[in-house]
Each structure stands twice: as structure tokens, then as C-alpha cells.
Write a protein that holds these residues in place. Structure first.
Motif, PDB file in Angstrom:
ATOM      1  N   GLU A 127       9.415 -26.803  65.894  1.00 31.13           N
ATOM      2  CA  GLU A 127       9.377 -28.111  65.226  1.00 31.13           C
ATOM      3  C   GLU A 127       9.389 -29.303  66.183  1.00 31.13           C
ATOM      4  OE1 GLU A 127      12.240 -28.260  62.035  1.00 31.13           O
ATOM      5  OE2 GLU A 127      11.472 -26.385  61.174  1.00 31.13           O
ATOM      6  N   PRO A 128      10.177 -29.301  67.264  1.00 30.20           N
ATOM      7  CA  PRO A 128      10.134 -30.457  68.169  1.00 30.20           C
ATOM      8  C   PRO A 128       8.773 -30.654  68.842  1.00 30.20           C
ATOM      9  CG  PRO A 128      12.086 -29.122  68.596  1.00 30.20           C
ATOM     10  CD  PRO A 128      11.224 -28.356  67.652  1.00 30.20           C
ATOM     11  N   PHE A 129       7.989 -29.581  68.919  1.00 32.43           N
ATOM     12  CA  PHE A 129       6.712 -29.655  69.624  1.00 32.43           C
ATOM     13  C   PHE A 129       5.531 -29.884  68.683  1.00 32.43           C
ATOM     14  CE2 PHE A 129       9.583 -26.712  71.764  1.00 32.43           C
ATOM     15  CZ  PHE A 129       9.762 -27.394  72.960  1.00 32.43           C
ATOM     16  N   ILE A 130       5.654 -29.389  67.451  1.00 38.39           N
ATOM     17  CA  ILE A 130       4.527 -29.454  66.517  1.00 38.39           C
ATOM     18  C   ILE A 130       4.768 -30.463  65.415  1.00 38.39           C
ATOM     19  CG2 ILE A 130       3.256 -28.125  64.783  1.00 38.39           C
ATOM     20  CD1 ILE A 130       3.472 -25.708  66.600  1.00 38.39           C
ATOM     21  N   GLY A 131       5.982 -30.548  64.915  1.00 40.75           N
ATOM     22  CA  GLY A 131       6.284 -31.474  63.825  1.00 40.75           C
ATOM     23  C   GLY A 131       7.170 -30.808  62.794  1.00 40.75           C
ATOM     24  N   SER A 132       7.011 -31.208  61.560  1.00 41.82           N
ATOM     25  CA  SER A 132       7.864 -30.717  60.476  1.00 41.82           C
ATOM     26  C   SER A 132       7.706 -29.214  60.267  1.00 41.82           C
ATOM     27  CB  SER A 132       7.517 -31.446  59.184  1.00 41.82           C
ATOM     28  OG  SER A 132       6.218 -31.056  58.765  1.00 41.82           O
ATOM     29  N   ALA A 158       4.223 -24.369  59.720  1.00 44.87           N
ATOM     30  CA  ALA A 158       3.686 -23.323  58.848  1.00 44.87           C
ATOM     31  C   ALA A 158       2.163 -23.437  58.733  1.00 44.87           C
ATOM     32  CB  ALA A 158       4.331 -23.413  57.467  1.00 44.87           C
ATOM     33  N   GLU A 159       1.653 -24.657  58.598  1.00 45.06           N
ATOM     34  CA  GLU A 159       0.207 -24.850  58.504  1.00 45.06           C
ATOM     35  C   GLU A 159      -0.503 -24.356  59.766  1.00 45.06           C
ATOM     36  OE1 GLU A 159      -0.070 -28.785  55.634  1.00 45.06           O
ATOM     37  OE2 GLU A 159       0.040 -29.054  57.803  1.00 45.06           O
ATOM     38  N   ILE A 160       0.079 -24.664  60.915  1.00 43.44           N
ATOM     39  CA  ILE A 160      -0.517 -24.243  62.196  1.00 43.44           C
ATOM     40  C   ILE A 160      -0.496 -22.725  62.304  1.00 43.44           C
ATOM     41  CG2 ILE A 160      -0.269 -24.291  64.713  1.00 43.44           C
ATOM     42  CD1 ILE A 160      -1.249 -26.963  63.593  1.00 43.44           C
TER      43      ILE A 160
END
Length: 89
Positions: A61-66, A71-73
Motif C-alpha cells: 500500500e505505501p508504494f501503490i496506493g489504497s 487489488a486492481e494491480i
């Protein structure tokens, strides 16, 4: 391969070193032509690193977002952006 093993460690400025370099170039060309390794899928690479380091989706989460974005990635519904890639690396 026996010749490469025998010549391994030869100084580059010697006849043995030149022969080693030629043999390594030939082996590399053969492997590229007959046993090429395709580039890895980015999501597969992330999943492999997560497994190797014992990470969970929450750790991304700190690197990609929420949580939803992670989950989408990982479900391949959204592509990684350049800033995400930079933070992950």
C-alpha cells in the motif's frame, strides 16, 4: 562448456582470455536463439518478490496506493504507473 570451464579466470589480455570471450559469446548467442527467456510479467515479478520477502498485499500500500488499488494491480485490472514502479523498485 569444458573449454569454458578450463579457461575460466583467464586474463582478458591473453590468448586464453580472448578464446574464453569468443566461446562465451557463442554460448550466449546459442542460448538466445534456442532457449530465449521471455520478459517477466510485472505482476508475476511483484508476486514473486512478495513471496520471497514474506510480504502481504497490505505491505504494498505505501508504494501503490489504497488497498483497492493494490487489488486492481495484482488482479491485472489496472496497469502499474511509472511512479508506482519507481516506488516499488
Amino acid at each position: 562448456m569444458e573449454q569454458i570451464d578450463h579457461l575460466w579466470g583467464a586474463s582478458p589480455d591473453t590468448a586464453e582470455g580472448v578464446r574464453l570471450e569468443i566461446l562465451l559469446t557463442l554460448v550466449d548467442a546459442y542460448e538466445e536463439a534456442h532457449h530465449a527467456i521471455p520478459p517477466s510479467d510485472p505482476v508475476s515479478a511483484i508476486e514473486f518478490m512478495m513471496e520471497q520477502r514474506g510480504l502481504s498485499r497490505r505491505d504494498l500500500e505505501p508504494f501503490i496506493g489504497s488497498r483497492a488499488r493494490v487489488a486492481e494491480i495484482l488482479n491485472r485490472k489496472r496497469a502499474l504507473t511509472l511512479p508506482m514502479i519507481r516506488r516499488l523498485s
